[in-house]
Design an enzyme around this catalytic site. Structure first.
Site, PDB file in Angstrom:
ATOM      1  CB  SER A  42     -22.720  23.894 -13.805  1.00  0.00           C
ATOM      2  OG  SER A  42     -21.800  23.689 -12.751  1.00  0.00           O
ATOM      3  CE  LYS A  45     -19.156  26.587 -13.537  1.00  0.00           C
ATOM      4  NZ  LYS A  45     -19.921  25.546 -12.839  1.00  0.00           N
ATOM      5  CB  SER A 102     -18.850  22.922 -16.060  1.00  0.00           C
ATOM      6  OG  SER A 102     -19.887  23.443 -15.259  1.00  0.00           O
ATOM      7  CE  LYS A 205     -21.517  25.133 -17.918  1.00  0.00           C
ATOM      8  NZ  LYS A 205     -21.495  23.720 -17.496  1.00  0.00           N
TER       9      LYS A 205
END
Length: 478
Positions: A42, A45, A102, A205
């Site tokens: 992720s 993202k 997320s 993140k």
């Protein structure tokens, strides 16, 4: 025997990689396996959100655009917001869900809303990554779920994190929110424990898949120092957070207390693709940011050109009366835009009403595009004398002043002109030489400064945003 049983488990563990960078300068303070291509999960993202921020700045979409959720997005596995096929939801909620929780379904919905399909959005992601210098990254989807060929490196993800911080500071706070309203639910940050425990931690993140292990790109600021650290292949959330803490501490110990900030150069916005009409419920989506004027350089002389017989452009588009500012303004309203007239009109000296202009032998016509400004006869002079107008040829010689900035859309042309004048006075150093231009759109009047270099446009926007003025760059059409 026991070692033989456990050997496959160790072999299957995700490889470890790490990088520590001084965010202010881009200096690498530590790296390990930083160029090994691994599954980013992720962390992907960050790029999805970066492109969304770009699209908002360019006017392709707005935070309040309602996105219709496709079946593909709704069927994404967790982590997810719980979107349903056919549901409509504002883009701002999708951004919050992707950044904070997320959410895979939200990330896929963002990509499809911007480019029409997951494949088209992946292409845009890869072009943006290449423009950033992320040479070892290939994206296949918007959410980071494991897919053949979807790979990146600790170095590339650190570079991406730095762009997120410096290119869109107005949106960076999304990555430090412990909770957020995502429209249909309140979402909680996936790494709030580390954010709460590490001094100065404010993002960025997390990522996890079985193939990737526990990944994290983190950043923290203490005083004037900002550090970015990246970990790939953690064995658990706790061990990953312990590793990132150790790397962060190393970064703050090694980084100088004072350093000149050298912000990364933002990549030019990539082609947008065509958003699928059935995925956008709002009419707020616009295409490109408008036509770019390619006029620059200094006026060298006034010439009488030989008429160009094959040119079909109406004379009103080529000739603008230059008698006094009042007449210029009235002519501009019918011929060329106000910004161009204001920029060029000062270079034409008004001729006395009863003074004939001597004929001048013209120079060869340049191959580059030109814009001509003619000194027409006074109103009482018979129109017949306009057959030999005086012109000023303005040749584009800068080779790169094809960029601009937009400082808002306003209800009336007067309001747009007033804002342009105020901004020009406040930012004379960065906007020097630009053209003030008002463009009428269906929703109002856009206030633009054109004729800037890419670097000049970027600097102007940063300074204006720091002053609280809305601003986004208008890219070259070349």
């Amino acid at each position: 025997m026991i070692s033989m049983l456990f050997a496959p488990l160790r072999a299957a563990a995700a490889p470890y990689a790490a990088m520590v960078m001084d965010a202010r300068t881009g200096e690498v303070l530590h790296s390990r396996n930083a160029d090994t291509r691994l599954h980013p999960a992720s962390l992907t993202k960050m790029m999805t959100l970066y492109i969304a921020f770009q699209a908002i700045e360019r006017g392709e979409i707005s935070l309040d655009t309602e996105v219709t959720i496709t079946r593909l997005a709704a069927n994404e596995p967790p982590s997810k917001l719980g979107l349903r096929a056919g549901q409509k939801i504002r883009l701002r909620y999708l951004l919050r869900a992707a950044a904070v929780k997320s959410a895979n379904d939200a990330a896929t919905a963002i990509g499809i809303a911007l480019s029409g399909s997951e494949e088209a959005f992946a292409t845009r992601m890869n072009r943006t990554a290449a423009a950033m210098g992320m040479s070892s990254t290939t994206f296949r989807n918007a959410n980071g779920l494991t897919q053949s060929g979807h790979m990146s490196t600790a170095r590339d993800m650190t570079v991406l994190g730095r762009h997120v911080i410096y290119d869109f500071p107005q949106y960076y706070n999304l990555f430090s929110r412990r909770t957020a309203d995502a429209g249909i639910a309140t979402v909680r940050h996936t790494n709030r424990r580390w954010l709460d425990s590490y001094e100065g931690g404010d993002g960025i993140k997390t990522g996890y898949t079985q193939a990737a292990g526990f990944n994290l790109v983190a950043s923290a600021q203490r005083g004037q120092e900002r550090i970015i650290a990246t970990v790939f292949g953690g064995s658990s959330t706790a061990s990953r957070n312990a590793q990132i803490t150790e790397l962060m501490d190393m970064g703050f110990n090694r980084a100088p207390s004072r350093a000149t900030i050298r912000q990364p150069n933002p990549p030019a916005a990539m082609p947008t693709g065509t958003p699928a009409n059935d995925n956008i419920a709002s009419a707020n989506v616009r295409g490109s940011a408008g036509r770019t004027i390619r006029v620059s350089g200094q006026v060298a002389s006034s010439l009488r050109p030989i008429p160009r017989p094959d040119r079909q452009t109406p004379a009103a588009e080529m000739l603008v009366a230059a008698i006094d500012p009042g007449l210029i303004d009235s002519a501009v309203a019918e011929a060329v835009d106000i910004a161009l007239a204001e920029a060029l009109s000062g270079a034409v000296a008004p001729q006395p009403a009863n003074t004939a202009t001597p004929a001048i032998t013209p120079r060869p016509r340049p191959q580059d595009d030109t814009v001509m400004l003619a000194a027409a006869a006074p109103p009482e002079t018979p129109p017949a004398i306009a057959a030999t107008p005086e012109v000023v040829t303005r040749i584009s010689t800068s080779g790169g002043r094809h960029w601009g900035v937009n400082v808002g859309r306003y209800d009336t042309r007067y309001d747009a002109e007033r804002v342009l004048l105020r901004v020009a006075l406040n930012e004379m150093s960065t906007l020097d030489g630009s053209l003030r231009r008002v463009v009428q759109r269906s929703g109002g009047f856009d206030a633009n400064f054109m004729g800037l270099t890419r670097e000049g446009a970027d600097l102007a926007c940063r300074r204006l945003q720091a002053r609280g003025t809305t601003c986004f760059m208008l890219g070259s059409e070349g």
